[in-house]
Design an enzyme around this catalytic site. Structure first.
Site, PDB file in Angstrom:
ATOM      1  N   ARG A   8       2.790  -5.918  -0.769  1.00 45.02           N
ATOM      2  CA  ARG A   8       2.670  -5.235  -1.536  1.00 45.02           C
ATOM      3  C   ARG A   8       3.626  -4.663  -1.617  1.00 45.02           C
ATOM      4  O   ARG A   8       3.193  -3.699  -1.037  1.00 45.02           O
ATOM      5  CB  ARG A   8       2.039  -4.285  -1.932  1.00 45.02           C
TER       6      ARG A   8
ATOM      7  N   GLU B  64      -1.107   1.191  -1.660  1.00 45.20           N
ATOM      8  CA  GLU B  64      -0.096   0.592  -2.527  1.00 45.20           C
ATOM      9  C   GLU B  64       0.618   1.593  -3.424  1.00 45.20           C
ATOM     10  O   GLU B  64       1.835   1.517  -3.579  1.00 45.20           O
ATOM     11  CB  GLU B  64      -0.738  -0.497  -3.393  1.00 45.20           C
TER      12      GLU B  64
END
Length: 362
Positions: A3, A145
């Protein structure tokens, strides 16, 4: 890979493997919501023969318009900052789960997670019904994230992917593999843009080309992103429902098993533990419960009833003793988003903390 959120990767570069989140987002011409100006201090690829050859080959391979493909690559810029950010940490840099955890499990993310859960409860519950993925896992992912959309990156995705396709740092121990990966992502990104009619210079994301609230990479967008709000388009920057459905879709696609725990506590029989053998498969679930126990691991009554394979997950703590858990197949699925047991535990624990805060009414 995973990510890659540029904020995640930059914050933990000292002890996190390269996190190219194996995900993807639809690029749109709309603002990203960051309010940040794009990074634009690079050298155009318009005069690079290798870049233009790639454009021609890509257009032929994917049936794309050659002129538009060449024009897109020509507008891409080599960003030295991206090359620097992709350098691996110095050899011997210690990993530290306690420090890593503190960067993601904090009051800011927890409270933002509570607000996200409250505002999107229906979509989270529907995603669990349709894909089997619990809300706390989705909430944990989006929080780690991008802090629920607060930090989605200000690099032009085109620039980031082109830089890593044509100028990946050669000193990196996996340079050839990573170059091939990013060329595939650049290809998928340009194909997505031509199909959707979007200007490829507009989408912003991380320094690795990851986009939106869940920091998806283009190839995974093509496989897993869904229009979960039913408005006829996929928007992973501004539609929480699309984000929730897409993250859940991703996990289901990688084999998430509803109702299975992600991990169990584990201790050891010091007199007979085979630590080397237990750690040999790394985070890949390999051992049946009997074989796990036979190597000196000790599990509680719930864990010994587990029917699938387990892995011994080691989380180093700098100069302090490591932490250990028995990871299940669902733990391994989380690492498909980002190849790191530290990342997976941060996602799990953030989601758990948000759920507990929500239950407390805080």
């Amino acid at each position: 890979m995973t990510r890659v959120s540029l904020f995640v990767a930059a914050a933990v570069a000292a002890f996190l493997l390269l996190p190219a989140t194996t995900l993807a987002a639809k690029a749109t011409a709309r603002k990203t919501g960051n309010g940040a100006a794009p990074v634009r201090q690079g050298t155009p690829y318009a005069t690079r023969d290798d870049a233009m050859q790639f454009a021609d080959e890509l257009a032929e391979r994917r049936g794309l318009d050659r002129g538009r493909t060449r024009a897109a690559i020509a507008q891409a810029q080599l960003l030295p900052v991206v090359v620097r950010l992709m350098q691996p940490p110095p050899a011997g840099t210690p990993k530290n789960w306690t420090l890593y955890r503190s960067r993601f499990i904090d009051a800011v993310r927890i409270q933002a997670g509570v607000r996200f859960w409250q505002a999107n409860r229906e979509a989270l519950e529907r995603a669990e019904r349709e894909y089997g993925v619990p809300p706390e896992i989705v909430v944990g992912i989006v929080g780690v994230e991008s802090i629920y959309g607060q930090q989605m990156g200000n690099f032009r995705v085109l620039d980031a992917l082109a830089t890593l396709s044509f100028d990946f740092p050669p000193a990196h121990p996996r340079a050839a593999e990573r170059t091939a990966f990013f060329r595939g992502e650049l290809e998928e990104f340009l194909a997505l843009q031509q199909r959707s009619g979007v200007d490829p210079t507009k989408p912003l994301g991380s320094y690795a080309g990851a986009m939106g609230m869940p920091q998806f990479m283009p190839s995974s967008w093509a496989r897993w992103a869904v229009d979960f709000d039913g408005d006829g388009r996929i928007d992973l920057w501004r539609s929480p429902a699309d984000v929730i459905g897409s993250v859940a879709s991703y996990f289901k696609g990688y084999g998430w098993q509803p109702g299975m725990p992600t991990h169990y506590p584990v201790t050891f029989d010091a007199e007979r533990v085979d630590m080397e053998g237990l750690l040999a498969p790394d985070i890949l679930p390999t051992f049946s419960v009997p074989s796990f126990l036979a190597r000196g691991a000790l599990l509680d009554d719930t864990a010994v009833q587990h029917t699938g394979p387990l892995a011994l997950v080691e989380l180093q703590n700098g100069n302090e003793p490591p932490s250990y858990v028995a990871g299940t197949e669902n733990f391994y699925v989380i690492t498909r988003y980002n190849w790191s047991s530290y990342y997976a535990m941060a996602v799990i624990e953030l989601g758990r903390e948000v759920r507990q805060a929500l239950q407390r009414g805080s």
